[in-house]
Write an enzyme that holds these catalytic residues in place. Structure first.
Site, PDB file in Angstrom:
ATOM      1  N   CYS A  15      17.161  -8.727  27.927  1.00  0.00           N
ATOM      2  CA  CYS A  15      16.667  -7.835  26.878  1.00  0.00           C
ATOM      3  C   CYS A  15      17.427  -6.512  26.955  1.00  0.00           C
ATOM      4  CB  CYS A  15      15.159  -7.639  26.971  1.00  0.00           C
ATOM      5  SG  CYS A  15      14.626  -6.213  27.908  1.00  0.00           S
ATOM      6  N   GLU A  16      17.803  -6.041  25.784  1.00  0.00           N
ATOM      7  CA  GLU A  16      18.642  -4.841  25.754  1.00  0.00           C
ATOM      8  C   GLU A  16      17.844  -3.566  26.008  1.00  0.00           C
ATOM      9  OE1 GLU A  16      20.445  -5.215  21.900  1.00  0.00           O
ATOM     10  OE2 GLU A  16      18.955  -3.943  20.948  1.00  0.00           O
ATOM     11  N   HIS A  17      16.532  -3.678  26.060  1.00  0.00           N
ATOM     12  CA  HIS A  17      15.725  -2.477  26.306  1.00  0.00           C
ATOM     13  C   HIS A  17      15.500  -2.219  27.780  1.00  0.00           C
ATOM     14  CE1 HIS A  17      14.094  -3.503  22.092  1.00  0.00           C
ATOM     15  NE2 HIS A  17      15.119  -2.688  22.007  1.00  0.00           N
ATOM     16  N   HIS A  18      15.429  -3.285  28.578  1.00  0.00           N
ATOM     17  CA  HIS A  18      15.111  -3.119  30.003  1.00  0.00           C
ATOM     18  C   HIS A  18      16.123  -3.788  30.924  1.00  0.00           C
ATOM     19  CE1 HIS A  18      11.261  -2.966  27.737  1.00  0.00           C
ATOM     20  NE2 HIS A  18      11.068  -1.911  28.501  1.00  0.00           N
ATOM     21  N   HIS A  22       9.413 -13.157  28.289  1.00  0.00           N
ATOM     22  CA  HIS A  22      10.179 -11.943  28.589  1.00  0.00           C
ATOM     23  C   HIS A  22       9.682 -11.314  29.887  1.00  0.00           C
ATOM     24  CE1 HIS A  22      12.126 -11.355  24.508  1.00  0.00           C
ATOM     25  NE2 HIS A  22      11.335 -12.398  24.332  1.00  0.00           N
ATOM     26  N   CYS A  37      10.282  -8.474  30.955  1.00  0.00           N
ATOM     27  CA  CYS A  37       9.854  -7.077  30.755  1.00  0.00           C
ATOM     28  C   CYS A  37       8.393  -7.004  30.326  1.00  0.00           C
ATOM     29  CB  CYS A  37      10.775  -6.329  29.796  1.00  0.00           C
ATOM     30  SG  CYS A  37      10.823  -6.987  28.127  1.00  0.00           S
ATOM     31  N   GLN A  82      15.376 -10.796  20.999  1.00  0.00           N
ATOM     32  CA  GLN A  82      15.211 -12.195  20.602  1.00  0.00           C
ATOM     33  C   GLN A  82      15.400 -12.389  19.092  1.00  0.00           C
ATOM     34  OE1 GLN A  82      11.731 -14.120  22.300  1.00  0.00           O
ATOM     35  NE2 GLN A  82      11.678 -15.614  20.646  1.00  0.00           N
TER      36      GLN A  82
HETATM   37 ZN    ZN Z   1      12.519  -5.630  27.376  1.00  0.00          ZN
END
Ligand code: ZN
Length: 180
Positions: free
Chosen positions: A71-74, A140, A142, A112
């Site tokens: 995931c590009e956020h975490h 996920h 995260c 996703q």
């Molecule tokens: Zn994430």
């Protein structure tokens, strides 16, 4: 990237030189390099001309393709399964190419929803199919390991293009075939 991992280990409060960790920056950098190898793949080289003329006009389904992405956020993994269907329009694509197309986009920093769309649009573009459907079901880390800590939640995302979007019966056939 090794230096960056050394700094992360230090920032955590660990000693990057202690046995057990002294080779970790090296290993972690190699692992991250592999986990993002999609950036170094070229879609045309992956498909490599494996498009074959065919009069088949029934839906082609490939289901339960394993997905591993970040995931590009975490920068934490999400993983699950991808189901793909397309309605050929004069050409079929070599079946082994479909999981490889998935990896071109999964092995990057992703969300996703975008991953689902990129796979569908690529298959539509290269096969000229009448319709394409992609569904991804993923868990996920995260969500599971941090934050809300919902350990059994799964996220589903779908992208329907062409007749798979406009025709209710095509969409139903796709959903029916992948749920078997
Ligand atoms: Zn994430």
């Amino acid at each position: 990237m090794q230096d960056a991992y050394r700094q992360i280990i230090q920032a955590i409060g660990e000693d990057p030189l202690r046995p057990g960790l002294n080779k970790t920056p090296d290993r972690a950098a190699k692992a991250m390099h592999f986990l993002t190898h999609g950036y170094r793949l070229n879609i045309e080289e992956v498909i490599n001309g494996a498009l074959f003329p065919s009069t088949a006009n029934e839906m082609v389904i490939v289901k339960n393709i394993e997905i591993y992405s970040l995931c590009e956020h975490h920068l934490l993994p999400f993983f699950g399964q991808c189901h793909i269907g397309y309605i050929p329009n004069g050409y079929v694509i070599g079946v082994s190419k479909i999981p490889r197309i998935v990896d071109v986009f999964a092995r990057r920093l992703q969300i996703q929803e975008n991953l689902t769309m990129q796979i569908a649009e690529t298959i539509l573009k290269y096969t000229g199919a009448l319709g394409v459907g992609v569904i991804i079901e993923a868990q996920h880390l995260c969500m599971m390991m941090r934050g809300v800590e919902k350990q059994n939640s799964r996220m589903s995302s779908s992208c329907m293009l062409g007749e798979m979007k406009t025709s209710q019966s095509c969409r139903n056939e796709f959903l029916n075939l992948i749920s078997r």
